[in-house]
Scaffold this active site. Structure first.
Site, PDB file in Angstrom:
ATOM      1  N   LYS A  54       1.829   5.284  -4.497  1.00  0.00           N
ATOM      2  CA  LYS A  54       1.025   4.103  -4.188  1.00  0.00           C
ATOM      3  C   LYS A  54      -0.420   4.506  -3.903  1.00  0.00           C
ATOM      4  O   LYS A  54      -1.358   3.870  -4.386  1.00  0.00           O
ATOM      5  CB  LYS A  54       1.632   3.359  -2.988  1.00  0.00           C
ATOM      6  CG  LYS A  54       2.971   2.695  -3.319  1.00  0.00           C
ATOM      7  CD  LYS A  54       3.720   2.209  -2.087  1.00  0.00           C
ATOM      8  CE  LYS A  54       5.117   1.720  -2.472  1.00  0.00           C
ATOM      9  NZ  LYS A  54       5.971   1.406  -1.320  1.00  0.00           N
ATOM     10  N   GLN A  98       5.973   1.529   5.248  1.00  0.00           N
ATOM     11  CA  GLN A  98       7.008   2.060   4.364  1.00  0.00           C
ATOM     12  C   GLN A  98       8.378   1.959   5.048  1.00  0.00           C
ATOM     13  O   GLN A  98       8.557   2.410   6.179  1.00  0.00           O
ATOM     14  CB  GLN A  98       6.686   3.523   4.004  1.00  0.00           C
ATOM     15  CG  GLN A  98       7.615   4.136   2.983  1.00  0.00           C
ATOM     16  CD  GLN A  98       7.511   3.471   1.607  1.00  0.00           C
ATOM     17  OE1 GLN A  98       6.426   3.179   1.129  1.00  0.00           O
ATOM     18  NE2 GLN A  98       8.655   3.234   0.984  1.00  0.00           N
ATOM     19  N   ASP A 121       3.209  -6.786   1.245  1.00  0.00           N
ATOM     20  CA  ASP A 121       4.610  -6.614   0.822  1.00  0.00           C
ATOM     21  C   ASP A 121       5.370  -7.939   0.855  1.00  0.00           C
ATOM     22  O   ASP A 121       6.488  -8.028   0.330  1.00  0.00           O
ATOM     23  CB  ASP A 121       5.324  -5.604   1.735  1.00  0.00           C
ATOM     24  CG  ASP A 121       5.454  -4.229   1.088  1.00  0.00           C
ATOM     25  OD1 ASP A 121       5.390  -4.153  -0.156  1.00  0.00           O
ATOM     26  OD2 ASP A 121       5.643  -3.246   1.822  1.00  0.00           O
TER      27      ASP A 121
END
Ligand code: NAD
Length: 293
Positions: A54, A98, A121
């Protein structure tokens, strides 16, 4: 029949090229680069690899990344304080925590603390809730489901009324995928571990999305001839040709299904690249302070 292989890598590249182009134009007009904060707790090797990809993609597209790593035994309060600081930082437009988080951390509490406008997200309960209501548009829709929708639409021009079966009901993939496809007027069935007669239900599907984390579980006999199959799974198994090595497999028996389906995503090179591309697109949208398309 030999299925069309849906090239997620190529579609993701087109999305990323558009993002890079827009960021270039923003730079020319003196607008700030989009900023993405990544938060890792602990040193899980798979999480480190995902995050590295990412961050590398951010660099390629002109997105500033700010990476934060806390030790595996970090306390809830420490992580909460970090999220509050990132929420207040105007250089940071998107925040990504994460997953999974270590067991001492309350994941839901942490995701709920991210400002919904920075929740690239799409896991904040406000964004998840808005996705489930047809009359509201979330600030962000989770990346993998958004990528899946684009892959499906690359093959099926109008999914309205199509029979969709999603295997898996996780909060990050299965459930939001089912909701997103339903918002697009598909008729959606959600399956999970307790589902009875799974192969029979799958055979109804015009579009079959598989997100279970079980290598090659879905067989060709489960697939209606001509169906579109989206394989979300990423499984690392011993390489049959050389057991000292590992290979990546999906959740479907690709080699068999390719002879039955009309289109299928490969693993790797299908859904995976889309997830990162949409994360970048969401970060740019956050910088624009607009809701993504
Ligand atoms: P998860 O473990 O949270 O959820 C799995 C779901 O599958 C559950 O709802 C469970 O009920 C269902 N399931 C498991 N075994 C089943 C079975 N035998 N029959 C029916 N249902 C079953 O996993 P997740 O986070 O949703 O991820 C699923 C897979 O997708 C994993 O392989 C993961 O690595 C992969 N993934 C890929 C991407 C990507 O970008 N390609 C992103 C996220 C997750």
């Amino acid at each position: 029949m030999t299925a069309t292989i849906i090239d997620g890598k190529a579609i993701a590249k087109r999305i990323k090229d558009e993002i890079a182009e827009e960021i270039k134009v923003r730079n020319q007009f003196g607008m700030p680069a989009p900023g993405l904060a990544t938060v890792l707790v602990g040193d899980d090797p798979a999480s480190q690899i995902y995050l590295r990809n990412k961050i590398r993609t951010c660099e390629q597209l002109g997105i500033r990344s700010f990476s934060y790593t806390l030790p595996a035994d970090a306390e809830q309060a420490e992580l909460e304080q970090l999220i509050r600081t990132l929420n207040e930082n105007p250089e940071i437009h998107g925040i990504l925590v994460q997953l999974p988080l270590p067991p001492q951390i309350d994941e839901y509490q942490i995701l709920s603390l991210i400002a919904p406008q920075k929740d690239v997200d799409g896991f904040h309960p406000i964004n998840a809730g808005m996705l489930s209501r047809k009359e509201s548009d979330p600030w962000f829709i989770p990346c993998t489901p958004s990528g899946i929708l684009i892959l499906v639409q690359s093959i099926v021009s109008d999914i309205a009324g199509k029979e969709v079966v999603v295997i898996g009901r996780s909060s990050i993939v299965g459930m939001p995928t089912a909701q997103l496809l339903c918002r697009n007027n598909a008729t959606v069935t959600i399956c999970h571990r307790q589902t009875q007669e799974l192969p029979k239900i799958c055979r109804r599907a015009d579009i079959l999305v598989v997100a279970v984390g079980n290598s090659r579980m879905v067989k060709s006999s489960w697939v209606k001839p001509g169906a579109v199959v989206i394989d979300v799974g990423i499984n690392r198994i011993p390489d049959p040709a050389d057991p000292s090595k590992t290979i990546l497999t999906g959740d479907t028996d690709f080699d068999e299904i390719v002879n039955v389906a009309s289109a299928i995503t490969p693993v790797p090179g299908g859904v995976g690249p889309m997830t990162i591309a949409i994360l970048m697109r969401n970060t740019l949208a956050a910088a624009r302070r607009e809701k993504p398309l």
